[in-house]
Design a protein around this motif. Structure first.
Motif, PDB file in Angstrom:
ATOM      1  N   GLY A  37      58.105  12.184  18.540  1.00 28.48           N
ATOM      2  CA  GLY A  37      57.299  13.390  18.733  1.00 28.48           C
ATOM      3  C   GLY A  37      56.161  13.238  19.716  1.00 28.48           C
ATOM      4  O   GLY A  37      55.743  14.226  20.343  1.00 28.48           O
ATOM      5  N   ASN A  38      55.632  12.018  19.880  1.00 29.59           N
ATOM      6  CA  ASN A  38      54.495  11.795  20.781  1.00 29.59           C
ATOM      7  C   ASN A  38      54.907  11.132  22.090  1.00 29.59           C
ATOM      8  O   ASN A  38      54.042  10.625  22.815  1.00 29.59           O
ATOM      9  N   LEU A  39      56.198  11.148  22.420  1.00 27.09           N
ATOM     10  CA  LEU A  39      56.687  10.409  23.575  1.00 27.09           C
ATOM     11  C   LEU A  39      57.263  11.350  24.631  1.00 27.09           C
ATOM     12  O   LEU A  39      57.776  12.425  24.311  1.00 27.09           O
ATOM     13  N   ASP A  40      57.190  10.930  25.906  1.00 27.78           N
ATOM     14  CA  ASP A  40      57.820  11.702  26.970  1.00 27.78           C
ATOM     15  C   ASP A  40      59.340  11.549  26.884  1.00 27.78           C
ATOM     16  O   ASP A  40      59.858  10.713  26.145  1.00 27.78           O
ATOM     17  N   GLU A  41      60.059  12.350  27.680  1.00 28.70           N
ATOM     18  CA  GLU A  41      61.516  12.399  27.543  1.00 28.70           C
ATOM     19  C   GLU A  41      62.185  11.066  27.854  1.00 28.70           C
ATOM     20  O   GLU A  41      63.108  10.640  27.143  1.00 28.70           O
ATOM     21  N   ASP A  42      61.749  10.395  28.919  1.00 32.76           N
ATOM     22  CA  ASP A  42      62.375   9.125  29.279  1.00 32.76           C
ATOM     23  C   ASP A  42      62.149   8.078  28.193  1.00 32.76           C
ATOM     24  O   ASP A  42      63.076   7.345  27.818  1.00 32.76           O
ATOM     25  N   THR A  43      60.913   8.010  27.692  1.00 29.17           N
ATOM     26  CA  THR A  43      60.607   7.053  26.630  1.00 29.17           C
ATOM     27  C   THR A  43      61.356   7.409  25.356  1.00 29.17           C
ATOM     28  O   THR A  43      61.865   6.534  24.650  1.00 29.17           O
ATOM     29  N   ARG A  44      61.446   8.709  25.073  1.00 32.85           N
ATOM     30  CA  ARG A  44      62.228   9.173  23.916  1.00 32.85           C
ATOM     31  C   ARG A  44      63.664   8.687  24.002  1.00 32.85           C
ATOM     32  O   ARG A  44      64.216   8.160  23.027  1.00 32.85           O
ATOM     33  N   ASP A  45      64.284   8.869  25.164  1.00 36.04           N
ATOM     34  CA  ASP A  45      65.685   8.490  25.318  1.00 36.04           C
ATOM     35  C   ASP A  45      65.870   6.983  25.140  1.00 36.04           C
ATOM     36  O   ASP A  45      66.844   6.527  24.514  1.00 36.04           O
ATOM     37  N   ASP A  46      64.942   6.198  25.690  1.00 39.22           N
ATOM     38  CA  ASP A  46      65.014   4.741  25.537  1.00 39.22           C
ATOM     39  C   ASP A  46      64.900   4.356  24.064  1.00 39.22           C
ATOM     40  O   ASP A  46      65.636   3.489  23.569  1.00 39.22           O
TER      41      ASP A  46
ATOM     42  N   ILE B  95      65.484   6.210  21.305  1.00 35.46           N
ATOM     43  CA  ILE B  95      66.625   6.617  20.495  1.00 35.46           C
ATOM     44  C   ILE B  95      67.823   5.729  20.788  1.00 35.46           C
ATOM     45  O   ILE B  95      68.606   5.381  19.889  1.00 35.46           O
ATOM     46  N   GLY B  96      67.972   5.325  22.042  1.00 37.34           N
ATOM     47  CA  GLY B  96      69.034   4.373  22.368  1.00 37.34           C
ATOM     48  C   GLY B  96      68.854   3.055  21.631  1.00 37.34           C
ATOM     49  O   GLY B  96      69.821   2.460  21.138  1.00 37.34           O
ATOM     50  N   LEU B  97      67.596   2.611  21.530  1.00 34.96           N
ATOM     51  CA  LEU B  97      67.295   1.387  20.784  1.00 34.96           C
ATOM     52  C   LEU B  97      67.611   1.561  19.308  1.00 34.96           C
ATOM     53  O   LEU B  97      68.247   0.690  18.686  1.00 34.96           O
ATOM     54  N   LEU B  98      67.187   2.677  18.726  1.00 27.44           N
ATOM     55  CA  LEU B  98      67.467   2.930  17.303  1.00 27.44           C
ATOM     56  C   LEU B  98      68.967   2.966  17.035  1.00 27.44           C
ATOM     57  O   LEU B  98      69.446   2.440  16.025  1.00 27.44           O
ATOM     58  N   GLU B  99      69.706   3.587  17.938  1.00 28.37           N
ATOM     59  CA  GLU B  99      71.153   3.665  17.763  1.00 28.37           C
ATOM     60  C   GLU B  99      71.784   2.277  17.798  1.00 28.37           C
ATOM     61  O   GLU B  99      72.678   1.961  17.002  1.00 28.37           O
ATOM     62  N   LYS B 100      71.314   1.432  18.705  1.00 24.84           N
ATOM     63  CA  LYS B 100      71.832   0.060  18.794  1.00 24.84           C
ATOM     64  C   LYS B 100      71.517  -0.727  17.521  1.00 24.84           C
ATOM     65  O   LYS B 100      72.374  -1.420  16.961  1.00 24.84           O
ATOM     66  N   LEU B 101      70.267  -0.618  17.049  1.00 25.36           N
ATOM     67  CA  LEU B 101      69.871  -1.338  15.843  1.00 25.36           C
ATOM     68  C   LEU B 101      70.649  -0.825  14.629  1.00 25.36           C
ATOM     69  O   LEU B 101      71.029  -1.599  13.748  1.00 25.36           O
TER      70      LEU B 101
END
Length: 248
Positions: free
Chosen positions: A181-190, A192-198
């Protein structure tokens, strides 16, 4: 992992009663990723608090534990709504990881020390805490930032520290309340990609509350909360298994 039956939560507001949850029934399987969307004030965070044992329902049961879930038959679990507070605290400390929108890092502690705080209630030795915290920071790509204070990190890096803190105790389930919620779009995408991997690598069960449809679409199932009631709008688990999907 979870089976909620008839979960209701009512709050007193002035002379009236607010029904935050109205008879929610929900099954969450081991290893599932469920996203929950909905308007502000319609019960999303309240539901997440029930799953985390941070609040108790006015009525209904919140079964949690190994084997609890779809097709589990006579699976044994614990009802978070009925446990003593000391028992719920133990479940939270050992089995549930939390990620919040505001990171909730201790400003005077380094990234390494913030991650280690999650292990203190587990009575793990100092040396083991250091090793596990270092490994968790490596998992989120922050080995080189271990000694930095939160003020010396970007918002995305602070949230990565919060993720490492949530996962360092090797929980059964990860609960995330607006983690981007407090992150820009690029940081958000990075992130969520990390969460998906974990999620995939560690075979976690993930429940994520978000207003962001881009984030929600990454989940296997999407639920919508309105007026305290939950409906399932998307389910890709059957598609992944080569079966037709059925939405509720």
């Amino acid at each position: 992992m979870y089976k909620l039956t008839g979960v209701t939560k009512q709050y007193q507001k002035g002379r009236g009663i607010v029904a935050a949850l109205q008879g929610v029934d929900l099954v969450i399987d081991d290893g599932e990723w469920l996203a929950i969307q909905g308007p502000t004030g319609h019960g999303k965070t309240t539901l997440l608090q029930m799953l985390g044992g941070l609040d108790r329902p006015t009525a209904g049961s919140v079964m949690f534990g190994a084997g609890v879930g779809k097709g589990s038959g006579d699976a044994v679990g614990e009802d978070l709504a009925r446990l003593r507070e000391s028992q719920v605290t133990k479940v939270r400390a050992e089995s549930i990881g939390f990620i919040f929108q505001t990171f909730n890092l201790v400003p005077t502690l380094s990234a390494q020390e913030n991650v280690e705080t999650a292990l203190v209630p587990l009575h793990i030795s100092a040396a083991a805490r250091r090793d596990r915290a270092a490994a968790a920071l490596a998992d989120v790509g922050l080995s080189d930032r271990a000694r930095h204070l939160p003020s010396e990190l970007s918002g995305g890096q602070q949230q990565r520290v919060a993720i490492a803190r949530a996962l360092v105790k090797q929980p059964m389930v990860l609960l995330a309340d607006e983690p981007t919620g407090n992150l820009d779009e690029d940081t958000r995408d990075d992130l969520i990609g990390l969460l998906e991997k974990l999620w995939r690598d560690q075979q976690l069960t993930v429940v994520l509350v978000t207003h962001d449809s881009t984030v929600a679409r990454r989940a296997q199932r999407l639920g919508v909360m309105r007026h305290g009631k939950l409906s399932i709008k998307q389910d890709t688990r059957a598609q992944a298994a080569g079966k037709p999907s059925v939405s509720g």
